[in-house]
Scaffold this motif. Structure first.
Motif, PDB file in Angstrom:
ATOM      1  N   ARG A  29       0.627  -1.186   0.032  1.00 35.22           N
ATOM      2  CA  ARG A  29      -0.024   0.020  -0.034  1.00 35.22           C
ATOM      3  C   ARG A  29       0.923   1.194   0.005  1.00 35.22           C
ATOM      4  O   ARG A  29       1.976   1.275   0.589  1.00 35.22           O
ATOM      5  CB  ARG A  29      -0.930   0.016   1.309  1.00 35.22           C
ATOM      6  CG  ARG A  29      -2.122  -0.992   1.171  1.00 35.22           C
ATOM      7  CD  ARG A  29      -2.953  -0.793   2.358  1.00 35.22           C
ATOM      8  NE  ARG A  29      -2.475  -1.871   3.447  1.00 35.22           N
ATOM      9  CZ  ARG A  29      -3.232  -1.837   4.594  1.00 35.22           C
ATOM     10  NH1 ARG A  29      -3.876  -0.924   5.168  1.00 35.22           N
ATOM     11  NH2 ARG A  29      -2.746  -2.839   5.347  1.00 35.22           N
ATOM     12  N   THR A  30       0.318   2.112  -0.854  1.00 31.28           N
ATOM     13  CA  THR A  30       0.988   3.496  -0.771  1.00 31.28           C
ATOM     14  C   THR A  30       0.193   4.774  -0.570  1.00 31.28           C
ATOM     15  O   THR A  30      -1.170   4.788  -1.098  1.00 31.28           O
ATOM     16  CB  THR A  30       1.871   3.741  -1.945  1.00 31.28           C
ATOM     17  OG1 THR A  30       2.846   2.812  -2.427  1.00 31.28           O
ATOM     18  CG2 THR A  30       2.369   5.195  -2.250  1.00 31.28           C
ATOM     19  N   PHE A  31       0.445   5.560   0.525  1.00 28.48           N
ATOM     20  CA  PHE A  31      -0.694   6.692   0.859  1.00 28.48           C
ATOM     21  C   PHE A  31       0.558   7.948   0.571  1.00 28.48           C
ATOM     22  O   PHE A  31       1.448   8.179   0.985  1.00 28.48           O
ATOM     23  CB  PHE A  31      -0.879   6.560   2.077  1.00 28.48           C
ATOM     24  CG  PHE A  31      -1.896   7.750   2.552  1.00 28.48           C
ATOM     25  CD1 PHE A  31      -1.547   9.209   2.398  1.00 28.48           C
ATOM     26  CD2 PHE A  31      -2.774   7.339   3.476  1.00 28.48           C
ATOM     27  CE1 PHE A  31      -2.571   9.986   2.910  1.00 28.48           C
ATOM     28  CE2 PHE A  31      -3.941   8.057   3.718  1.00 28.48           C
ATOM     29  CZ  PHE A  31      -3.678   9.472   3.591  1.00 28.48           C
ATOM     30  N   VAL A  32      -0.088   8.809  -0.758  1.00 28.01           N
ATOM     31  CA  VAL A  32       0.656   9.967  -1.112  1.00 28.01           C
ATOM     32  C   VAL A  32      -0.385  11.067  -0.628  1.00 28.01           C
ATOM     33  O   VAL A  32      -1.437  11.153  -1.113  1.00 28.01           O
ATOM     34  CB  VAL A  32       0.905  10.112  -2.483  1.00 28.01           C
ATOM     35  CG1 VAL A  32       1.546  11.302  -2.918  1.00 28.01           C
ATOM     36  CG2 VAL A  32       1.830   8.924  -3.049  1.00 28.01           C
ATOM     37  N   GLY A  33       0.209  11.833   0.394  1.00 28.44           N
ATOM     38  CA  GLY A  33      -0.904  12.912   0.916  1.00 28.44           C
ATOM     39  C   GLY A  33      -0.135  14.348   1.063  1.00 28.44           C
ATOM     40  O   GLY A  33       0.953  14.324   1.466  1.00 28.44           O
ATOM     41  N   ASN A 203       4.828   4.267  -8.655  1.00 21.99           N
ATOM     42  CA  ASN A 203       4.795   2.808  -9.216  1.00 21.99           C
ATOM     43  C   ASN A 203       3.679   2.012  -8.786  1.00 21.99           C
ATOM     44  O   ASN A 203       3.205   1.490  -9.350  1.00 21.99           O
ATOM     45  CB  ASN A 203       6.138   2.189  -9.038  1.00 21.99           C
ATOM     46  CG  ASN A 203       7.470   2.730  -9.643  1.00 21.99           C
ATOM     47  OD1 ASN A 203       7.169   3.536 -10.626  1.00 21.99           O
ATOM     48  ND2 ASN A 203       8.616   2.192  -9.394  1.00 21.99           N
ATOM     49  N   THR A 204       3.302   2.313  -7.520  1.00 21.41           N
ATOM     50  CA  THR A 204       2.249   1.382  -6.757  1.00 21.41           C
ATOM     51  C   THR A 204       1.108   1.860  -7.610  1.00 21.41           C
ATOM     52  O   THR A 204       0.251   1.063  -7.748  1.00 21.41           O
ATOM     53  CB  THR A 204       2.181   1.790  -5.124  1.00 21.41           C
ATOM     54  OG1 THR A 204       3.420   1.875  -4.655  1.00 21.41           O
ATOM     55  CG2 THR A 204       1.252   0.877  -4.656  1.00 21.41           C
ATOM     56  N   GLU A 205       0.758   2.976  -8.100  1.00 21.75           N
ATOM     57  CA  GLU A 205      -0.388   3.427  -8.628  1.00 21.75           C
ATOM     58  C   GLU A 205      -0.484   2.544 -10.022  1.00 21.75           C
ATOM     59  O   GLU A 205      -1.629   2.169 -10.261  1.00 21.75           O
ATOM     60  CB  GLU A 205      -0.450   5.024  -9.006  1.00 21.75           C
ATOM     61  CG  GLU A 205      -1.550   5.650  -9.670  1.00 21.75           C
ATOM     62  CD  GLU A 205      -1.213   7.036 -10.032  1.00 21.75           C
ATOM     63  OE1 GLU A 205      -2.445   7.484 -10.173  1.00 21.75           O
ATOM     64  OE2 GLU A 205      -0.289   7.580 -10.201  1.00 21.75           O
ATOM     65  N   ASP A 206       0.526   2.620 -10.564  1.00 24.65           N
ATOM     66  CA  ASP A 206       0.705   1.689 -12.081  1.00 24.65           C
ATOM     67  C   ASP A 206       0.552   0.200 -11.750  1.00 24.65           C
ATOM     68  O   ASP A 206      -0.473  -0.492 -12.423  1.00 24.65           O
ATOM     69  CB  ASP A 206       1.860   1.810 -12.676  1.00 24.65           C
ATOM     70  CG  ASP A 206       2.060   3.342 -13.059  1.00 24.65           C
ATOM     71  OD1 ASP A 206       1.120   4.056 -13.478  1.00 24.65           O
ATOM     72  OD2 ASP A 206       3.305   3.757 -13.413  1.00 24.65           O
ATOM     73  N   PHE A 217      -3.273   1.939  -3.914  1.00 21.40           N
ATOM     74  CA  PHE A 217      -2.734   3.418  -4.009  1.00 21.40           C
ATOM     75  C   PHE A 217      -3.586   4.146  -3.459  1.00 21.40           C
ATOM     76  O   PHE A 217      -4.795   4.208  -4.244  1.00 21.40           O
ATOM     77  CB  PHE A 217      -2.174   3.746  -5.560  1.00 21.40           C
ATOM     78  CG  PHE A 217      -1.480   5.076  -5.615  1.00 21.40           C
ATOM     79  CD1 PHE A 217      -0.368   5.225  -5.192  1.00 21.40           C
ATOM     80  CD2 PHE A 217      -2.174   6.084  -6.326  1.00 21.40           C
ATOM     81  CE1 PHE A 217       0.222   6.591  -5.397  1.00 21.40           C
ATOM     82  CE2 PHE A 217      -1.762   7.153  -6.366  1.00 21.40           C
ATOM     83  CZ  PHE A 217      -0.311   7.467  -6.071  1.00 21.40           C
ATOM     84  N   LEU A 218      -3.516   5.273  -2.613  1.00 21.12           N
ATOM     85  CA  LEU A 218      -4.241   6.347  -2.443  1.00 21.12           C
ATOM     86  C   LEU A 218      -3.715   7.799  -2.330  1.00 21.12           C
ATOM     87  O   LEU A 218      -2.381   7.943  -1.765  1.00 21.12           O
ATOM     88  CB  LEU A 218      -4.765   5.994  -1.059  1.00 21.12           C
ATOM     89  CG  LEU A 218      -5.771   6.992  -0.299  1.00 21.12           C
ATOM     90  CD1 LEU A 218      -7.182   6.757  -0.980  1.00 21.12           C
ATOM     91  CD2 LEU A 218      -5.752   6.525   1.253  1.00 21.12           C
ATOM     92  N   GLU A 219      -4.338   8.798  -2.787  1.00 21.41           N
ATOM     93  CA  GLU A 219      -3.842  10.151  -2.794  1.00 21.41           C
ATOM     94  C   GLU A 219      -4.789  11.089  -1.936  1.00 21.41           C
ATOM     95  O   GLU A 219      -6.060  10.749  -1.948  1.00 21.41           O
ATOM     96  CB  GLU A 219      -3.811  10.686  -4.144  1.00 21.41           C
ATOM     97  CG  GLU A 219      -2.648  10.245  -4.918  1.00 21.41           C
ATOM     98  CD  GLU A 219      -2.439  10.924  -6.351  1.00 21.41           C
ATOM     99  OE1 GLU A 219      -1.681  11.782  -6.606  1.00 21.41           O
ATOM    100  OE2 GLU A 219      -3.195  10.585  -7.316  1.00 21.41           O
ATOM    101  N   SER A 220      -4.287  11.882  -1.165  1.00 24.67           N
ATOM    102  CA  SER A 220      -5.208  12.746  -0.295  1.00 24.67           C
ATOM    103  C   SER A 220      -4.711  14.192  -0.148  1.00 24.67           C
ATOM    104  O   SER A 220      -3.544  14.366  -0.570  1.00 24.67           O
ATOM    105  CB  SER A 220      -5.171  12.117   1.121  1.00 24.67           C
ATOM    106  OG  SER A 220      -5.979  12.936   2.123  1.00 24.67           O
ATOM    107  N   THR A 221      -5.406  15.177   0.002  1.00 27.53           N
ATOM    108  CA  THR A 221      -5.086  16.581  -0.017  1.00 27.53           C
ATOM    109  C   THR A 221      -5.686  16.873   1.604  1.00 27.53           C
ATOM    110  O   THR A 221      -6.266  16.140   2.323  1.00 27.53           O
ATOM    111  CB  THR A 221      -5.811  17.373  -0.725  1.00 27.53           C
ATOM    112  OG1 THR A 221      -7.076  17.665  -0.284  1.00 27.53           O
ATOM    113  CG2 THR A 221      -5.895  17.003  -2.271  1.00 27.53           C
ATOM    114  N   ALA A 222      -5.165  18.129   2.111  1.00 27.76           N
ATOM    115  CA  ALA A 222      -5.555  18.535   3.285  1.00 27.76           C
ATOM    116  C   ALA A 222      -6.833  18.831   3.635  1.00 27.76           C
ATOM    117  O   ALA A 222      -7.587  18.593   4.806  1.00 27.76           O
ATOM    118  CB  ALA A 222      -4.708  19.818   3.604  1.00 27.76           C
TER     119      ALA A 222
END
Length: 498
Positions: A29-33, A203-206, A217-222
């Protein structure tokens, strides 16, 4: 934000993105925040869940340095643990659920594979153990055996270290946790990378698109965490940031690569150095403290200045044989006195412990001009301020600035490292982050000049071209003669200790 129910269970608030991450049972798992999105807090919740379902397991928590882990990561994770009702063990009262940096009470359950020592280890009362790993000494982390792993600010790490050192250590013990969806989970948490070397985190997103059952894969903003942060906090944060910083740091927008660089030979992986700390163990706390290892306190330092009313900056350098090192980058944007005086004080405070109080000063030739309303030049003002703090300095700035084309060619030949007789340039990636960004984000104009539009824009000025100008001024004045350019190095002023 938690409240206790009558049944004795505890309700913990998480935002929707955090809930999605914690609900996932994917092994990778990857969390890009963005800043404030709660990515480090979710690491605390995740390890709390693992503690519950993986008693006696041992996992790693990797960061770029122990300083990063101990100052930023662990405190945020502890906030999550405490929301769950966990407390650090108090030997006086005998109450608590975990200990940091020391051997746990003898009556606590031991992990299946106990660490050889408990330095930089967090141990829970049911044997669940978190081993902190500093990846600026990646080779020392080899050979471990872990039931899972977590990386904080993974975009700062080399992809090679993650793939060849960290991931292979998550192995074994399947028979001990045969039915647990949490066993051998590997999670990384990070902000959007500013530098190209961190792009591997996507890469985790792909992989999640290709193998959705195995990767998450997860992305988040404030704004996903607005219920915790509050609208006012975000408004104030936005008002205090430049548009670019807001987009990248808070709104999690990705940067594009600069194609027309003034420094095409610069390579972050080749020229940047992570191993800039040595560590000492504090017996009292059980934790590790960092000491600069790329700076020799017995050698003189070299400074390079760039002067602007709203952003005055310097870079700190030192020669080590054939290697010329960029050790630090400092700047001041505003001050109760003058930005120049404040910058000199900032340097002196930062390097108070340096044994050899001797400096060579480089920089913008305009520093030789007298200031308005003063009989002193900018450099004379700098030297007086340094002398007052015990530093002896020699000014190395004479003549006109070099031809832009010659400067561009010479600096890039040095960076290319195709001639063994030329010095090697290296950058401290821990302290020179914004110098590296400045170099990477400096475009070139058709006439070979550096495009300095960023200095007139609303971009955060530490990301503009100022710091790269500091770099140019010292490197070309020191080494331009190696390319047939006449350079004079006679000192102009001597001020300081006898």
């Amino acid at each position: 934000m938690s409240n206790k129910q009558k049944s004795g269970s505890r309700r913990i608030y998480v935002n929707e993105k955090q809930r999605q991450f914690l609900s996932s049972t994917h092994k990778r798992r990857t969390f890009v925040g963005g800043r404030g999105s709660g990515k480090t807090t979710v690491a605390g919740h995740q390890t709390r869940v693992e503690m519950n379902y993986l008693p006696r397991a041992k996992v790693f928590l990797a960061g770029l340095t122990y300083t990063q882990l101990l100052s930023n990561t662990v405190p945020a994770m502890e906030g999550a643990w405490q929301a769950h009702g966990l407390r650090e063990f108090d030997p006086k009262s005998g109450f608590g659920h975990y200990v940091k940096g020391k051997r746990p009470p003898s009556e606590w359950v031991k992990p299946y594979q106990a660490p050889s020592n408990y330095e930089n280890v967090i141990t829970f009362l049911n044997g669940y153990t978190v081993q902190m790993l500093s990846m600026d000494r990646a080779e020392l982390a080899r050979g471990g055996n872990y039931d899972g792993g977590h990386i904080d600010e993974s975009a700062l790490m080399k992809q090679e270290h993650v793939n060849k050192i960290l991931r292979p250590m998550i192995r074994g013990n399947i028979y001990r946790f045969p039915d647990s969806p949490y066993h051998q989970t590997f999670c990384d948490y990070t902000s959007v990378p500013w530098m190209p070397s961190g792009q591997w985190v996507f890469n985790t997103e792909d992989l999640a698109k290709e193998e959705p059952d195995n990767y998450f894969f997860l992305e988040s903003t404030a704004y996903d965490n607005v219920a915790v942060l509050g609208e006012k906090y975000l408004r104030d944060l936005r008002n205090g940031m430049t548009p670019l910083e807001w987009d990248v740091e808070v709104m999690n927008k990705r940067l594009t690569k600069l194609p027309n660089s003034f420094y095409p030979s610069f390579n972050e992986e080749k020229h940047g150095v992570w191993k800039t700390y040595t560590y000492t163990h504090d017996e009292e706390t059980g934790l590790t403290h960092s000491i600069d290892s790329d700076r020799d306190p017995k050698r003189l330092l070299e400074l390079s200045f760039d002067f602007n009313a709203a952003f005055t900056s310097l870079t700190v350098h030192q020669e080590h044989g054939n290697e010329f090192r960029a050790l630090d980058a400092l700047w001041v944007k505003q001050s109760d006195t003058t930005v120049l005086d404040a910058l000199v004080e900032k340097f002196c405070d930062s390097y108070e412990g340096h044994e050899r109080k001797e400096l060579l000063i480089y920089g913008d030739r305009n520093g030789n001009n007298k200031q308005v309303g003063s009989n002193l030049t900018l450099y004379q003002t700098i030297q007086q301020g340094l002398a007052a703090r015990g530093w002896k300095s020699t000014l190395m700035v004479q003549g006109l600035d070099p031809d832009h084309r010659l400067k561009h060619i010479a600096i890039n030949q040095l960076l290319a490292e195709n001639n063994a007789r030329l010095p090697v340039l290296r950058f401290n990636r821990n302290k020179c982050k914004f110098l590296i960004i400045s170099i990477q984000q400096s475009p070139i104009n058709p006439d070979w000049t550096k495009n300095k539009n960023s200095e007139k824009s609303s971009i955060d000025q530490e990301r503009a071209t100022h710091l790269s100008d500091c770099f140019d001024n010292i490197v070309y004045r020191k080494y331009g003669h190696l390319f047939g350019q006449a350079q004079t190095f006679e000192p102009v002023y001597f001020l300081g200790r006898d």
